[in-house]
Design a protein around this motif. Structure first.
Motif, PDB file in Angstrom:
ATOM      1  N   GLN A   1       0.841  -1.191   0.000  1.00  0.00           N
ATOM      2  CA  GLN A   1       0.000   0.000   0.000  1.00  0.00           C
ATOM      3  C   GLN A   1       0.881   1.248   0.000  1.00  0.00           C
ATOM      4  O   GLN A   1       0.790   2.077  -0.871  1.00  0.00           O
ATOM      5  CB  GLN A   1      -0.861  -0.052   1.254  1.00  0.00           C
ATOM      6  CG  GLN A   1      -2.027   0.873   1.236  1.00  0.00           C
ATOM      7  CD  GLN A   1      -2.689   0.851   2.587  1.00  0.00           C
ATOM      8  OE1 GLN A   1      -2.442  -0.029   3.410  1.00  0.00           O
ATOM      9  NE2 GLN A   1      -3.524   1.829   2.844  1.00  0.00           N
ATOM     10  N   HIS A   2       1.688   1.419   1.005  1.00  0.00           N
ATOM     11  CA  HIS A   2       2.724   2.444   0.971  1.00  0.00           C
ATOM     12  C   HIS A   2       3.846   1.989   1.875  1.00  0.00           C
ATOM     13  O   HIS A   2       3.657   1.753   3.058  1.00  0.00           O
ATOM     14  CB  HIS A   2       2.208   3.826   1.392  1.00  0.00           C
ATOM     15  CG  HIS A   2       1.250   3.803   2.523  1.00  0.00           C
ATOM     16  ND1 HIS A   2       1.616   3.516   3.811  1.00  0.00           N
ATOM     17  CD2 HIS A   2      -0.081   4.011   2.540  1.00  0.00           C
ATOM     18  CE1 HIS A   2       0.555   3.568   4.578  1.00  0.00           C
ATOM     19  NE2 HIS A   2      -0.485   3.862   3.839  1.00  0.00           N
TER      20      HIS A   2
ATOM     21  N   ALA B   1       5.962   1.827   4.438  1.00  0.00           N
ATOM     22  CA  ALA B   1       6.122   2.655   5.629  1.00  0.00           C
ATOM     23  C   ALA B   1       7.129   2.001   6.557  1.00  0.00           C
ATOM     24  O   ALA B   1       7.312   0.792   6.538  1.00  0.00           O
ATOM     25  CB  ALA B   1       4.785   2.811   6.335  1.00  0.00           C
TER      26      ALA B   1
ATOM     27  N   GLN C   1      -8.070   0.167  -2.978  1.00  0.00           N
ATOM     28  CA  GLN C   1      -6.838   0.927  -3.202  1.00  0.00           C
ATOM     29  C   GLN C   1      -7.015   1.921  -4.348  1.00  0.00           C
ATOM     30  O   GLN C   1      -6.498   3.017  -4.320  1.00  0.00           O
ATOM     31  CB  GLN C   1      -5.709  -0.069  -3.513  1.00  0.00           C
ATOM     32  CG  GLN C   1      -4.382   0.566  -3.814  1.00  0.00           C
ATOM     33  CD  GLN C   1      -3.661   0.942  -2.530  1.00  0.00           C
ATOM     34  OE1 GLN C   1      -4.046   0.529  -1.471  1.00  0.00           O
ATOM     35  NE2 GLN C   1      -2.629   1.731  -2.646  1.00  0.00           N
TER      36      GLN C   1
ATOM     37  N   ASN D   1       2.017   9.512   9.253  1.00  0.00           N
ATOM     38  CA  ASN D   1       1.640   9.752   7.857  1.00  0.00           C
ATOM     39  C   ASN D   1       1.043  11.141   7.642  1.00  0.00           C
ATOM     40  O   ASN D   1       0.500  11.413   6.579  1.00  0.00           O
ATOM     41  CB  ASN D   1       0.617   8.712   7.409  1.00  0.00           C
ATOM     42  CG  ASN D   1       1.227   7.346   7.327  1.00  0.00           C
ATOM     43  OD1 ASN D   1       2.366   7.213   6.922  1.00  0.00           O
ATOM     44  ND2 ASN D   1       0.482   6.340   7.727  1.00  0.00           N
TER      45      ASN D   1
END
Lengths: 162, 280
Positions: free
Chosen positions: A125-126, A128, B14, B162
């Motif tokens: 997804q990202h 991290a 997504q 984030n």
């Protein structure tokens, strides 16, 4: 063990709801990262004891609900839970006869597998940076298994499911 | 079968917003659980309130009245200043945003994921809440709405790893970005050079760039400035002014995104319980 018993099924749903509550219970900040995956442990218990009743479909549904509950990408827990429960269903006959210590080893593998899948999805997804604390629930979950096991056994046997 | 469906779900979500409806539907099953978990906290709060002695309440009342008086006096001045500001800006042919409505939302005491700083409040799309709305408390910026469900919404705090918020130093207008550190009560300012004019104790306010947060709300106070001679940027940390871990009431803000050139009446969103906010 006959299959169609709604009373027993109610118990399963109830225990899963409790597990979901525990999942989002407000722990103090430092303890929160140790909170194990209660829903998965309860699912594993029921799939081992009543493989005819709790199948992959249930695992998938409750996985989806957990996704919404914890605000993840939809399908993440659904995927992890259904895979783990598939393995449990395949091995349930052996697992039931395992002594507790051996069972714990198996639970450790299950929780690790589920956490690994979540990790993979999160990374796709990202990418991290995750803390080392991401893996703590696996260990605390393993340590909590005897409690879950005894408690659910008690729930199951408190009024025999006919 | 289950695997294929899950993967399909993951990919669709997504890509876009098509699954919001499914999530909203499922959230109706989840909502009772959230409130159930929140119940003990509410009960404890109510009992402490009812047990509080008469003297304590009287003291608190007196204190609050004093505070109220002080704030009232300040507000009187603020109104005049605001008008003056608008006039001056009109002279400069500059536009000015004004009029913000707030909705007070109460926090649900639940924990979503340990390594993320996301809160859940009890107001959702039913009250007109939508994603990317700024959220404040009495002392400063808290975060922004991250996902709005029908009966509750999820709020990402400014300390989430984030999250980044455009800020400016109140003293001299220096613009930068404050990034969440992942620790509670700590922000990082990673993009300032070692010779930047910033000191411990400086107040950081929202700069209004980026369009999510309205301009001029306090965000954090700088606590540490360490220049790193061997690196391009200094290491600066700041503490949020909002009480991120203590507040139960939060304010979700509607800011008029269209700039108004002169004095104009702010529009209230129909569904919201609105209140004039005179901070601007």
């Amino acid at each position: 063990m006959p299959i169609n018993n709604y009373y027993g099924f109610g118990r399963i749903i109830f225990s899963l709801a409790c597990a979901m509550c525990l999942r989002i219970a407000p722990w103090p900040y430092d303890l929160a990262s140790f909170n194990p995956d209660w829903v998965l442990m309860v699912l594993i218990y029921w799939s081992i004891t009543f493989p005819e009743r709790v199948g992959i479909f249930h695992a998938w549904t409750f996985g989806l609900l957990t996704d919404v509950l914890t605000g993840r990408l939809l399908g993440q827990y659904a995927l992890a839970y259904s895979l783990v429960i598939y393995i449990c269903l395949k091995l349930h006959k052996r697992l039931r006869r395992f002594p507790l210590l051996q069972q714990e080893l198996f639970i450790f593998c299950c929780l690790l597998l589920s956490q690994l899948l979540l990790f993979l999805i999160k990374n796709l997804q990202h990418p991290a940076q995750l803390h080392g604390t991401f893996w703590w629930p696996v260990i605390t979950g393993t340590l909590c298994w005897p409690v879950v096991y005894t408690l659910l056994r008690f729930v199951r046997l408190s009024k025999p499911v006919k | 079968m289950a695997v294929i469906t899950s993967v399909a779900l993951l990919i669709t979500e997504q890509r876009g917003q098509q699954l919001d409806f499914l999530r909203a539907t499922l959230s109706f099953f989840i909502e009772p659980l959230r409130h159930l978990v929140d119940l003990p906290t509410v009960l404890i709060e109510q009992t402490t309130e009812s047990i509080n002695s008469y003297v304590e309440l009287k003291n608190e009342n007196g204190r609050l009245r004093d505070e109220q008086l002080i704030h009232q006096t300040r507000l009187l001045k603020l109104e005049a200043l605001e008008k003056e500001n608008i006039r001056l800006r009109a002279l400069l042919e500059n536009s000015f945003k004004l009029g913000e409505q707030v909705l007070i939302a109460e926090l649900l005491a639940i924990n979503m994921a340990p390594y993320e700083h996301i809160l859940v409040v009890n107001k959702g799309t039913r009250f007109g809440v939508h994603p990317q709305q700024p959220v404040l408390d009495a002392n400063g910026v808290v975060g922004q709405v991250f996902r709005a469900l029908p009966l509750s919404s999820e709020i990402m705090l400014i300390t989430d790893p984030n999250h980044a918020i455009p800020v400016q130093v109140n003293r001299n207008g220096l613009l930068t970005i404050a990034v969440g550190s992942g620790q509670p009560n700590r922000l990082i300012l990673p993009f300032l050079p070692s010779n930047a004019d910033i000191h411990p104790g400086d107040l950081l306010i929202t700069s209004g760039l980026g369009g999510t947060f309205p301009q001029g709300y306090p965000v954090a106070i700088v606590d540490e400035f360490t220049s790193q001679p061997n690196k391009a940027f200094a290491s600066i940390t700041a503490t949020p002014t909002a009480k991120l871990d203590r507040n139960r009431e939060l304010m979700i803000v509607w800011s008029n995104s269209a700039p108004v050139p002169l004095i104009a009446k702010p529009q209230a969103p129909e569904t919201a319980v609105t209140e004039e906010n005179a901070h601007q």
